[in-house]
Design an enzyme around this catalytic site. Structure first.
Site, short mmCIF file in Angstrom:
data_model
loop_
_atom_site.label_atom_id
_atom_site.label_comp_id
_atom_site.label_asym_id
_atom_site.label_seq_id
_atom_site.Cartn_x
_atom_site.Cartn_y
_atom_site.Cartn_z
N SER A 154 0.84 -1.20 0.00
CA SER A 154 0.00 0.00 0.00
C SER A 154 0.88 1.26 0.00
O SER A 154 1.74 1.40 -0.86
CB SER A 154 -0.96 -0.03 1.20
OG SER A 154 -1.89 1.01 1.12
N LYS A 164 -1.12 -9.62 -0.34
CA LYS A 164 -2.44 -9.83 0.26
C LYS A 164 -3.30 -10.72 -0.64
O LYS A 164 -3.15 -10.73 -1.87
CB LYS A 164 -3.14 -8.52 0.56
CG LYS A 164 -3.42 -7.62 -0.64
CD LYS A 164 -4.09 -6.33 -0.19
CE LYS A 164 -4.45 -5.42 -1.34
NZ LYS A 164 -5.13 -4.18 -0.91
N GLU A 400 -11.37 5.96 8.04
CA GLU A 400 -10.76 7.28 8.24
C GLU A 400 -9.39 7.41 7.60
O GLU A 400 -8.87 8.51 7.43
CB GLU A 400 -10.66 7.60 9.73
CG GLU A 400 -9.76 6.68 10.54
CD GLU A 400 -8.28 7.00 10.43
OE1 GLU A 400 -7.92 8.19 10.35
OE2 GLU A 400 -7.47 6.06 10.42
#
Length: 555
Positions: A154, A164, A400
């Site tokens: 990421s 992943k 978030e």
């Protein structure tokens, strides 16, 4: 990552990366192949956090043996669960992603798995892999189903690698699947890869089971089903995008050309050192589109565009830059996006819920109440939203940390993993349709529903300290008040599904804080939000950090 205290920011935060912080690519690649992890060392074992296994070859935490062991464990999982369709394999632009992809191919080919790869030289965003899995599995059941792997850490620094697994539902693997794969992979490490099937990479690429798949063409062709690109084109908005040297670098020009958008790609440079980045708050290079320090290149250009945006390296996170507000905090933009989507998607089910994590702004709770929508408040991790997005019972899931995905305009599933591309383009749709950029929309929204003051504090934590923090119970909080208000709830499980949140959340009428360990880095995170003012927010953070410090010290 962020920290409130300016004194704790690196002196070069927000400045161009100096040569001495750039990763040595040759040493990194050599370490990937030469270092063998010690299976007795916890830091060198396979460890699936909220989004797969991550680490660095330089530390012995992401090396060839890790990838071989994990891939064989995934092949075993496929056999155990009768998954015999193709595996969609994508990779981002991190330096370790290329050798890790080849290592995975060696095992997949030896296990007879059909693999779907992007054309040579083309990178693959996470949402494009999720989309491809779902499109293939439509109308298929049982053994015919496909799944996928995304090779990415990421937004992590250039020295890191990541791996992943996305099962047939297209989203992140749930806890049971991750735990099983992790245990099997670590067992292979302990046995020095005994039982791991493997062929050489060149032979694997030449096997009939290795297929080329047009991820880019498939994703871009369907994009108008998720975003109203006609209204964006008709508006004539000047759009800017910074791919941050990530996997979507070829996607943005294709989107602009196909849909006739006035979209400028500010840089198409791909450099595995990410030397073009400005340093993040701690002096690290980190491709975080929600970080004001990492996003200096685009924010300095904001007056050139009506709306601009960026995505992280695998394009599952977004950053929105407006003329009115500059780089929007993720909670601000997500609140605007939720409010807009649930008022402008008549094709969605009337009972479609809003999905958010327990550490995402409570302003979304007020949006849900005003619009009469059910709220699904889940633990951190996008896996909690995958099934709801798949069946349409969730209109949107968001975190978030600037991650979100939402349904197609007609209410069908789009992706079940985070999609930074559609989240970014939604900002253009909002601006085109309302005549206001999302920064102005946020001001209007808070005038009615109240203005929250929020931030997050990160700090270092060892594996043992993270375990202590994750194990906190409601009894760990003995105080009856928090920042001057009566404590109304102490949560260790998420209201939406009762699952453990891996930490705790303390709520009052005036605000809340939550503390939890990171699932991907050796840090802890403290989130806080006040409905009063900045001073009250600081008091919340101070009291929260005191509790965390006690927990980390073993108290």
């Amino acid at each position: 990552m962020r920290d409130m205290s300016a004194a704790e920011h690196h002196p070069l935060a927000g400045q161009p990366a100096p040569p001495d912080v750039l990763v040595d690519l040759e040493a990194l690649r050599e370490s990937y192949f030469s270092l063998r992890p010690d299976p007795s060392c916890p830091e060198q074992q396979v460890s699936f956090g909220t989004s797969g296994h991550r680490g660095s070859a330089l530390d012995g935490s992401f090396n060839e043996w890790h990838v071989l062991a994990i891939t064989q464990a995934i092949c075993d999982h496929r056999k155990q669960h009768n998954i015999a369709g193709p595996l969609f394999l994508g990779a981002d632009t991190h330096a370790l992603s290329e050798p890790a992809t080849l290592s995975a191919l060696e095992v997949l080919a030896a296990n007879g798995v059909d693999v779907m790869l992007a054309p040579a030289g083309q990178f693959t965003p996470t949402p494009a892999v999720s989309f491809a899995i779902l499109e293939y599995n439509r109308g298929r059941e049982g053994w015919q189903r496909a799944d996928g792997i995304v090779v990415t850490p990421s937004h992590n620094p250039p020295r890191d690698g990541g791996f992943k697994y996305n099962p047939p539902h297209g989203g992140p693997a749930d806890s049971d699947v991750k735990t099983g794969i992790q245990a099997a992979a670590n067992d292979y490490l302990k046995r020095e890869l005994k039982g791991v099937l493997r062929s050489d990479a060149e032979r694997a690429l030449a096997t009939p089971g290795c297929h080329e798949h047009d991820y880019l063409g498939q994703y871009v062709a369907a994009l108008g089903q998720a975003i109203d690109l006609d209204v964006i084109r008709a508006s004539g908005l000047r759009l800017g995008v910074d791919p941050l040297g990530g996997a979507g670098v070829d996607y943005w020009p294709a989107i602009a050309e196909r849909y006739g958008l006035a979209l400028t790609v500010v840089s198409n440079v791909v450099d595995p050192r990410f030397a073009f980045m400005t340093l993040d708050w701690d002096g690290q290079i980190r491709m975080d589109p929600s970080s004001p320090w990492a996003m200096q290149r685009l924010t300095q250009l904001r007056d050139r565009f009506d709306i601009a945006f960026a995505c992280d390296t695998d394009h599952d996170r977004h950053g929105i830059v407006t003329r009115s507000a500059g780089l929007m905090p993720p909670n601000h933009y997500l609140s605007v996006a939720v409010d807009y989507l649930f008022r402008h998607r008549p094709g969605w089910r009337e009972d479609a819920a809003m999905g958010k994590t327990v550490v995402t702004t409570a302003l979304i709770e007020r949006v849900a109440e005003r619009l009469g929508r059910r709220l699904f408040d889940a633990p951190v991790g996008f896996k909690w939203f995958s099934s709801g997005l798949l069946d349409g019972s969730l209109g949107l899931g968001c975190e978030e940390s600037a991650g979100a995905s939402f349904l197609r305009r007609d209410g069908r599933v789009w992706t079940t993993d985070k999609d930074g591309i559609t989240a970014a383009l939604l900002a253009a749709e909002i601006t085109a349709r309302t005549g206001r950029d999302p920064g102005i929309c946020y001001e209007v929204l808070t005038e009615t529903l109240g203005r929250p003051f929020a931030d997050r504090v990160d700090g270092p934590a060892t594996r043992e300290q993270k375990q202590r923090l994750a194990g906190l119970s409601a009894e760990s909080v003995t105080a009856r008040t928090l920042a001057g208000d009566e404590v109304t709830a102490v949560l260790t499980r998420a209201p939406g599904n009762g699952a453990p949140i891996g930490g705790l959340k303390v709520v009052t009428a005036g605000g809340w804080f939550a503390a939890r360990p990171s699932g991907t880095e050796d840090i802890y995170k403290v989130y806080a939000e006040s409905w009063r003012d900045e001073a009250h927010l600081q008091q919340l953070l101070q009291e929260a950090r005191s509790l965390v410090d006690t927990a980390l010290s073993g108290g």
